[in-house]
Every structure is written in C-alpha cells, then in structure tokens.
Design a protein around this motif. Structure first.
Motif, mmCIF file in Angstrom:
data_model
loop_
_atom_site.group_PDB
_atom_site.id
_atom_site.type_symbol
_atom_site.label_atom_id
_atom_site.label_comp_id
_atom_site.label_asym_id
_atom_site.label_seq_id
_atom_site.Cartn_x
_atom_site.Cartn_y
_atom_site.Cartn_z
ATOM 1 N N HIS A 31 -26.670 15.082 -1.908
ATOM 2 C CA HIS A 31 -26.423 16.066 -1.740
ATOM 3 C C HIS A 31 -24.652 16.705 -1.576
ATOM 4 O O HIS A 31 -24.204 17.951 -1.407
ATOM 5 N N LEU A 32 -23.679 15.619 -0.775
ATOM 6 C CA LEU A 32 -22.847 15.986 0.065
ATOM 7 C C LEU A 32 -21.624 14.851 -0.678
ATOM 8 O O LEU A 32 -22.300 13.215 -0.486
ATOM 9 N N ASP A 33 -20.702 15.581 -1.297
ATOM 10 C CA ASP A 33 -19.894 13.772 -1.672
ATOM 11 C C ASP A 33 -18.473 14.450 -1.676
ATOM 12 O O ASP A 33 -18.323 15.747 -0.933
ATOM 13 N N VAL A 52 -15.332 20.606 12.197
ATOM 14 C CA VAL A 52 -16.652 21.826 11.443
ATOM 15 C C VAL A 52 -17.905 21.436 12.037
ATOM 16 O O VAL A 52 -18.018 22.344 11.899
ATOM 17 N N CYS A 53 -18.217 20.106 11.715
ATOM 18 C CA CYS A 53 -19.761 19.717 10.856
ATOM 19 C C CYS A 53 -20.983 19.918 13.005
ATOM 20 O O CYS A 53 -19.912 19.276 13.591
ATOM 21 N N PRO A 54 -21.710 20.549 12.724
ATOM 22 C CA PRO A 54 -22.234 21.031 14.227
ATOM 23 C C PRO A 54 -23.132 19.375 14.128
ATOM 24 O O PRO A 54 -23.816 19.531 14.906
ATOM 25 N N ASP A 56 -22.647 16.508 13.102
ATOM 26 C CA ASP A 56 -22.415 14.571 13.382
ATOM 27 C C ASP A 56 -21.999 13.816 11.783
ATOM 28 O O ASP A 56 -22.585 12.625 11.451
ATOM 29 N N VAL A 57 -22.337 14.932 11.216
ATOM 30 C CA VAL A 57 -23.056 14.185 9.261
ATOM 31 C C VAL A 57 -21.437 12.900 8.435
ATOM 32 O O VAL A 57 -21.557 12.174 8.570
ATOM 33 N N TRP A 58 -19.851 14.061 9.158
ATOM 34 C CA TRP A 58 -18.992 13.182 8.098
ATOM 35 C C TRP A 58 -18.136 12.619 9.386
ATOM 36 O O TRP A 58 -17.989 12.675 9.872
ATOM 37 N N ARG A 59 -18.054 11.182 9.465
ATOM 38 C CA ARG A 59 -16.999 10.580 10.400
ATOM 39 C C ARG A 59 -16.185 9.651 9.435
ATOM 40 O O ARG A 59 -16.096 9.236 8.406
ATOM 41 N N ASN A 72 -29.067 14.015 7.835
ATOM 42 C CA ASN A 72 -28.155 14.857 8.832
ATOM 43 C C ASN A 72 -28.179 16.555 9.289
ATOM 44 O O ASN A 72 -28.010 17.399 10.017
ATOM 45 N N CYS A 73 -28.001 16.847 7.629
ATOM 46 C CA CYS A 73 -27.505 17.779 7.346
ATOM 47 C C CYS A 73 -28.405 18.777 7.619
ATOM 48 O O CYS A 73 -29.380 18.804 7.437
ATOM 49 N N LEU A 74 -27.463 20.185 7.842
ATOM 50 C CA LEU A 74 -28.458 21.343 8.552
ATOM 51 C C LEU A 74 -28.533 22.212 7.729
ATOM 52 O O LEU A 74 -28.113 23.468 7.173
ATOM 53 N N GLU A 75 -27.678 22.144 6.209
ATOM 54 C CA GLU A 75 -27.156 23.117 5.684
ATOM 55 C C GLU A 75 -26.210 24.084 5.844
ATOM 56 O O GLU A 75 -27.167 25.264 5.428
ATOM 57 N N CYS A 76 -25.655 23.984 6.415
ATOM 58 C CA CYS A 76 -24.969 25.904 7.123
ATOM 59 C C CYS A 76 -23.974 25.703 6.046
ATOM 60 O O CYS A 76 -23.670 27.012 6.280
ATOM 61 N N GLY A 77 -22.895 24.983 5.576
ATOM 62 C CA GLY A 77 -22.234 25.055 4.193
ATOM 63 C C GLY A 77 -20.808 24.669 4.785
ATOM 64 O O GLY A 77 -20.293 24.960 4.216
ATOM 65 N N SER A 78 -21.064 24.825 6.345
ATOM 66 C CA SER A 78 -19.399 24.880 6.380
ATOM 67 C C SER A 78 -17.997 24.245 6.261
ATOM 68 O O SER A 78 -17.282 24.251 5.558
ATOM 69 N N CYS A 79 -18.607 22.410 6.121
ATOM 70 C CA CYS A 79 -17.482 21.884 5.627
ATOM 71 C C CYS A 79 -17.140 22.368 4.413
ATOM 72 O O CYS A 79 -16.388 21.610 3.989
ATOM 73 N N ARG A 80 -17.894 22.962 3.024
ATOM 74 C CA ARG A 80 -17.360 23.232 1.962
ATOM 75 C C ARG A 80 -16.339 23.996 2.110
ATOM 76 O O ARG A 80 -15.275 24.315 0.839
ATOM 77 N N SER A 89 -18.030 18.280 -2.553
ATOM 78 C CA SER A 89 -18.638 18.607 -3.175
ATOM 79 C C SER A 89 -20.183 18.658 -2.553
ATOM 80 O O SER A 89 -20.522 18.123 -1.773
ATOM 81 N N TRP A 90 -20.697 20.059 -2.616
ATOM 82 C CA TRP A 90 -21.409 20.965 -1.977
ATOM 83 C C TRP A 90 -22.438 21.076 -3.346
ATOM 84 O O TRP A 90 -22.972 22.086 -3.526
ATOM 85 N N GLU A 91 -24.229 20.974 -1.765
ATOM 86 C CA GLU A 91 -25.574 21.102 -3.064
ATOM 87 C C GLU A 91 -26.753 21.263 -2.193
ATOM 88 O O GLU A 91 -27.320 20.752 -1.409
#
Ligand code: SF4
Ligand code: SF4
Length: 104
Positions: A31-33, A52-54, A56-59, A72-80, A89-91
């Motif tokens: 759901h992320l790109d 920003v990701c709590p 460690d999804v983005w590397r 591993n995403c917690l759907e917090c929306g911070s990266c967006r 791109s976030w859904e």
C-alpha cells in the motif's frame, strides 16, 4: 474525582520486541510506494521517509530509491507527510488486511 486511563502492561522492553507483537494481515500488495523514483535517486538528500518511520519500513542503505518493507507498516501516516517532495504514494491496505492493534 479524576479517572486515569487504563494503560496496558508492556512486558517487552525493546522496540523490536514490541513491534514483533503487532499483528499484520498481508494483503499481498504494498500500500506504499514512491510516486517518482527519480526524485529519490537524484534529488533527495534527507531521506525523511527513512528517518521518520517508527517501524523501519523504509530503507536506503546505499542511497537511491528506498526499499519498502510494507508488511511492517503501522499505518501512522508519518512518511506521507515527511517527504519534502510529496513523493510518497500512501493508501490504507485493502479492507480487512493491514495492522490491528490490541489496545487503542
Ligand atoms: S523522502 Fe521522499 S524523495 Fe526522499 S527518499 Fe523518501 S520518498 Fe524519496
Ligand atoms: S505509515 Fe508510518 S509505519 Fe507505515 S511506513 Fe509510513 S512512517 Fe512507517
């Protein structure tokens, strides 16, 4: 008379141990790109999506376009909102999948 919120007991000390307890139903697709990979590879110097990701999804170990461990995403929306180029791109994951929390 004041009422204190019920705070769950957390037995695990480390962030990694706590994240390990998060339940995630994998929808099979990310759901992320990134919208335009060229912005990451050629223009971005801050890599705010990574820092920003709590969870460690983005590397981006070698720079360039970050890899995304979406499961591993917690759907917090911070990266967006952290990306200076609005390049995330976030859904929400498909209904019925994604993260579920036991408390709150
Ligand atoms: S912050 Fe934005 S532009 Fe920079 S690497 Fe992350 S998604 Fe790409
Ligand atoms: S929504 Fe939150 S947990 Fe998910 S990848 Fe973005 S910053 Fe990380």
């Amino acid at each position: 008379m004041s009422v204190s919120p019920r705070v769950p007991t957390v037995e695990n000390d480390s962030i990694e141990d706590r994240l390990y307890t998060v339940k995630y139903d994998d929808p099979g697709d990310s759901h992320l790109d990134v919208k335009v990979p060229g912005f990451c590879a050629e223009r971005c110097e801050s890599y705010d999506c990574v820092s920003v990701c709590p969870a460690d999804v983005w590397r981006a170990e070698d720079g360039g376009v970050p890899t995304i461990a979406y499961e591993n995403c917690l759907e917090c929306g911070s990266c967006r909102f952290a990306c200076p180029y609005n390049n995330v791109s976030w859904e929400y994951p498909e209904t019925g999948s994604g993260v579920s929390f036991s408390h709150g």
